[in-house]
Design a protein around this motif. Structure first.
Motif, PDB file in Angstrom:
ATOM      1  N   SER A   1      24.792  10.239   3.663  1.00  0.00           N
ATOM      2  CA  SER A   1      25.146   9.191   2.715  1.00  0.00           C
ATOM      3  C   SER A   1      24.531   9.511   1.356  1.00  0.00           C
ATOM      4  O   SER A   1      23.493  10.160   1.252  1.00  0.00           O
ATOM      5  CB  SER A   1      24.709   7.849   3.271  1.00  0.00           C
ATOM      6  N   TYR A   2      25.175   9.038   0.328  1.00  0.00           N
ATOM      7  CA  TYR A   2      24.724   9.287  -1.033  1.00  0.00           C
ATOM      8  C   TYR A   2      24.143   8.021  -1.637  1.00  0.00           C
ATOM      9  O   TYR A   2      24.607   6.922  -1.354  1.00  0.00           O
ATOM     10  CB  TYR A   2      25.889   9.754  -1.904  1.00  0.00           C
ATOM     11  N   ASP A   3      23.158   8.197  -2.477  1.00  0.00           N
ATOM     12  CA  ASP A   3      22.598   7.068  -3.207  1.00  0.00           C
ATOM     13  C   ASP A   3      23.438   6.822  -4.456  1.00  0.00           C
ATOM     14  O   ASP A   3      24.011   7.775  -5.016  1.00  0.00           O
ATOM     15  CB  ASP A   3      21.153   7.366  -3.628  1.00  0.00           C
ATOM     16  N   PRO A   4      23.509   5.589  -4.913  1.00  0.00           N
ATOM     17  CA  PRO A   4      24.263   5.325  -6.142  1.00  0.00           C
ATOM     18  C   PRO A   4      23.570   5.954  -7.349  1.00  0.00           C
ATOM     19  O   PRO A   4      22.359   6.183  -7.336  1.00  0.00           O
ATOM     20  CB  PRO A   4      24.269   3.803  -6.246  1.00  0.00           C
ATOM     21  N   ILE A   5      24.355   6.231  -8.369  1.00  0.00           N
ATOM     22  CA  ILE A   5      23.791   6.752  -9.615  1.00  0.00           C
ATOM     23  C   ILE A   5      22.956   5.649 -10.249  1.00  0.00           C
ATOM     24  O   ILE A   5      23.372   4.492 -10.303  1.00  0.00           O
ATOM     25  CB  ILE A   5      24.912   7.181 -10.586  1.00  0.00           C
ATOM     26  N   SER A   6      21.776   6.008 -10.717  1.00  0.00           N
ATOM     27  CA  SER A   6      20.933   5.031 -11.401  1.00  0.00           C
ATOM     28  C   SER A   6      20.370   5.667 -12.664  1.00  0.00           C
ATOM     29  O   SER A   6      20.413   6.884 -12.834  1.00  0.00           O
ATOM     30  CB  SER A   6      19.809   4.550 -10.483  1.00  0.00           C
ATOM     31  N   MET A   7      19.833   4.817 -13.536  1.00  0.00           N
ATOM     32  CA  MET A   7      19.356   5.321 -14.814  1.00  0.00           C
ATOM     33  C   MET A   7      18.142   4.503 -15.250  1.00  0.00           C
ATOM     34  O   MET A   7      18.143   3.278 -15.134  1.00  0.00           O
ATOM     35  CB  MET A   7      20.496   5.190 -15.837  1.00  0.00           C
ATOM     36  N   ALA A   8      17.115   5.183 -15.758  1.00  0.00           N
ATOM     37  CA  ALA A   8      15.959   4.527 -16.374  1.00  0.00           C
ATOM     38  C   ALA A   8      16.317   4.322 -17.845  1.00  0.00           C
ATOM     39  O   ALA A   8      16.046   5.172 -18.693  1.00  0.00           O
ATOM     40  CB  ALA A   8      14.709   5.381 -16.202  1.00  0.00           C
ATOM     41  N   GLY A   9      16.966   3.214 -18.130  1.00  0.00           N
ATOM     42  CA  GLY A   9      17.593   2.966 -19.421  1.00  0.00           C
ATOM     43  C   GLY A   9      16.716   3.189 -20.640  1.00  0.00           C
ATOM     44  O   GLY A   9      17.126   3.856 -21.593  1.00  0.00           O
ATOM     45  N   LYS A  10      15.510   2.636 -20.657  1.00  0.00           N
ATOM     46  CA  LYS A  10      14.642   2.774 -21.837  1.00  0.00           C
ATOM     47  C   LYS A  10      14.271   4.232 -22.085  1.00  0.00           C
ATOM     48  O   LYS A  10      14.273   4.699 -23.222  1.00  0.00           O
ATOM     49  CB  LYS A  10      13.384   1.917 -21.692  1.00  0.00           C
ATOM     50  N   ASP A  11      13.957   4.941 -21.023  1.00  0.00           N
ATOM     51  CA  ASP A  11      13.577   6.351 -21.161  1.00  0.00           C
ATOM     52  C   ASP A  11      14.764   7.192 -21.631  1.00  0.00           C
ATOM     53  O   ASP A  11      14.614   8.082 -22.463  1.00  0.00           O
ATOM     54  CB  ASP A  11      13.036   6.902 -19.845  1.00  0.00           C
ATOM     55  N   VAL A  12      15.938   6.919 -21.082  1.00  0.00           N
ATOM     56  CA  VAL A  12      17.139   7.648 -21.494  1.00  0.00           C
ATOM     57  C   VAL A  12      17.444   7.367 -22.963  1.00  0.00           C
ATOM     58  O   VAL A  12      17.770   8.275 -23.724  1.00  0.00           O
ATOM     59  CB  VAL A  12      18.341   7.288 -20.598  1.00  0.00           C
ATOM     60  N   TYR A  13      17.343   6.120 -23.372  1.00  0.00           N
ATOM     61  CA  TYR A  13      17.593   5.750 -24.773  1.00  0.00           C
ATOM     62  C   TYR A  13      16.654   6.516 -25.710  1.00  0.00           C
ATOM     63  O   TYR A  13      17.090   7.099 -26.709  1.00  0.00           O
ATOM     64  CB  TYR A  13      17.434   4.245 -24.961  1.00  0.00           C
ATOM     65  N   LYS A  14      15.371   6.510 -25.393  1.00  0.00           N
ATOM     66  CA  LYS A  14      14.393   7.221 -26.228  1.00  0.00           C
ATOM     67  C   LYS A  14      14.718   8.714 -26.293  1.00  0.00           C
ATOM     68  O   LYS A  14      14.677   9.323 -27.360  1.00  0.00           O
ATOM     69  CB  LYS A  14      12.967   7.021 -25.689  1.00  0.00           C
ATOM     70  N   PHE A  15      14.995   9.300 -25.140  1.00  0.00           N
ATOM     71  CA  PHE A  15      15.337  10.721 -25.084  1.00  0.00           C
ATOM     72  C   PHE A  15      16.586  11.003 -25.902  1.00  0.00           C
ATOM     73  O   PHE A  15      16.610  11.914 -26.733  1.00  0.00           O
ATOM     74  CB  PHE A  15      15.554  11.148 -23.625  1.00  0.00           C
ATOM     75  N   ALA A  16      17.640  10.242 -25.666  1.00  0.00           N
ATOM     76  CA  ALA A  16      18.929  10.501 -26.313  1.00  0.00           C
ATOM     77  C   ALA A  16      18.856  10.317 -27.824  1.00  0.00           C
ATOM     78  O   ALA A  16      19.400  11.134 -28.569  1.00  0.00           O
ATOM     79  CB  ALA A  16      20.004   9.603 -25.719  1.00  0.00           C
ATOM     80  N   THR A  17      18.189   9.277 -28.292  1.00  0.00           N
ATOM     81  CA  THR A  17      18.134   9.045 -29.742  1.00  0.00           C
ATOM     82  C   THR A  17      17.213  10.036 -30.454  1.00  0.00           C
ATOM     83  O   THR A  17      17.337  10.237 -31.651  1.00  0.00           O
ATOM     84  CB  THR A  17      17.720   7.600 -30.063  1.00  0.00           C
ATOM     85  N   ARG A  18      16.355  10.688 -29.713  1.00  0.00           N
ATOM     86  CA  ARG A  18      15.485  11.728 -30.288  1.00  0.00           C
ATOM     87  C   ARG A  18      16.133  13.110 -30.186  1.00  0.00           C
ATOM     88  O   ARG A  18      16.179  13.865 -31.161  1.00  0.00           O
ATOM     89  CB  ARG A  18      14.131  11.728 -29.563  1.00  0.00           C
ATOM     90  N   GLU A  19      16.659  13.453 -29.010  1.00  0.00           N
ATOM     91  CA  GLU A  19      17.093  14.815 -28.752  1.00  0.00           C
ATOM     92  C   GLU A  19      18.560  15.102 -29.085  1.00  0.00           C
ATOM     93  O   GLU A  19      18.891  16.222 -29.470  1.00  0.00           O
ATOM     94  CB  GLU A  19      16.822  15.181 -27.292  1.00  0.00           C
ATOM     95  N   VAL A  20      19.440  14.136 -28.927  1.00  0.00           N
ATOM     96  CA  VAL A  20      20.854  14.384 -29.242  1.00  0.00           C
ATOM     97  C   VAL A  20      21.026  14.737 -30.728  1.00  0.00           C
ATOM     98  O   VAL A  20      21.703  15.726 -31.041  1.00  0.00           O
ATOM     99  CB  VAL A  20      21.761  13.215 -28.804  1.00  0.00           C
ATOM    100  N   PRO A  21      20.412  13.999 -31.677  1.00  0.00           N
ATOM    101  CA  PRO A  21      20.541  14.430 -33.071  1.00  0.00           C
ATOM    102  C   PRO A  21      20.002  15.846 -33.308  1.00  0.00           C
ATOM    103  O   PRO A  21      20.591  16.617 -34.070  1.00  0.00           O
ATOM    104  CB  PRO A  21      19.731  13.393 -33.847  1.00  0.00           C
ATOM    105  N   ARG A  22      18.921  16.188 -32.632  1.00  0.00           N
ATOM    106  CA  ARG A  22      18.340  17.527 -32.809  1.00  0.00           C
ATOM    107  C   ARG A  22      19.305  18.609 -32.343  1.00  0.00           C
ATOM    108  O   ARG A  22      19.567  19.577 -33.063  1.00  0.00           O
ATOM    109  CB  ARG A  22      17.016  17.630 -32.039  1.00  0.00           C
ATOM    110  N   VAL A  23      19.856  18.468 -31.145  1.00  0.00           N
ATOM    111  CA  VAL A  23      20.737  19.502 -30.608  1.00  0.00           C
ATOM    112  C   VAL A  23      22.075  19.523 -31.367  1.00  0.00           C
ATOM    113  O   VAL A  23      22.663  20.581 -31.578  1.00  0.00           O
ATOM    114  CB  VAL A  23      20.919  19.347 -29.086  1.00  0.00           C
ATOM    115  N   LEU A  24      22.521  18.366 -31.829  1.00  0.00           N
ATOM    116  CA  LEU A  24      23.762  18.306 -32.596  1.00  0.00           C
ATOM    117  C   LEU A  24      23.573  18.955 -33.974  1.00  0.00           C
ATOM    118  O   LEU A  24      24.446  19.683 -34.450  1.00  0.00           O
ATOM    119  CB  LEU A  24      24.218  16.860 -32.731  1.00  0.00           C
ATOM    120  N   GLU A  25      22.426  18.727 -34.581  1.00  0.00           N
ATOM    121  CA  GLU A  25      22.116  19.366 -35.864  1.00  0.00           C
ATOM    122  C   GLU A  25      22.106  20.894 -35.717  1.00  0.00           C
ATOM    123  O   GLU A  25      22.619  21.620 -36.569  1.00  0.00           O
ATOM    124  CB  GLU A  25      20.763  18.873 -36.372  1.00  0.00           C
TER     125      GLU A  25
END
Length: 118
Positions: A1-25
């Motif tokens: 059996s598989y577990d449902p997809i889950s997300m640590a929202g605050k941590d993902v938000y911090k990561f994405a708003t910091r790292e996505v602009p960097r990699v996109l730049e």
């Protein structure tokens, strides 16, 4: 059996708003494209606030951000190709358009690409 997809929202938000602009730049610089030359910004469809922050950092208005999050929610790894396919089929993205993309996901990996469509 598989577990449902889950997300640590605050941590993902911090990561994405910091790292996505960097990699996109980095991707824009490697493609010799300036943010003002981008016709469309296409980001992983995880959270509208993340998309707003990234667009704002590059001075890209939200009407140039391809999104379908409100229609489908977070479709995980399919979010970028689904949104791109819809934008092409609807005639939004046209031959010669520059699409800047960035995604992030499992294990907080990420990547970006700059595409001239067609």
């Amino acid at each position: 059996s598989y577990d449902p997809i889950s997300m640590a929202g605050k941590d993902v938000y911090k990561f994405a708003t910091r790292e996505v602009p960097r990699v996109l730049e980095e991707a824009l610089a490697n493609a010799d494209v300036k943010p003002e030359d981008v016709d469309w910004l296409l980001l992983h469809q995880a959270n509208i606030r993340i998309m707003e922050v990234v667009a704002q950092r590059f001075g890209i208005p939200m009407d140039k951000v391809l999104r379908n999050l409100d229609e489908y929610g977070n479709t995980s790894a399919a979010s970028i190709p689904l949104a791109l396919a819809e934008a092409v089929q609807s005639g939004k993205v046209k031959k010669g358009d520059i699409v800047a993309t960035a995604g992030f996901g499992a294990g907080l990996s990420l990547g970006a690409a700059v595409i001239r469509w067609g």
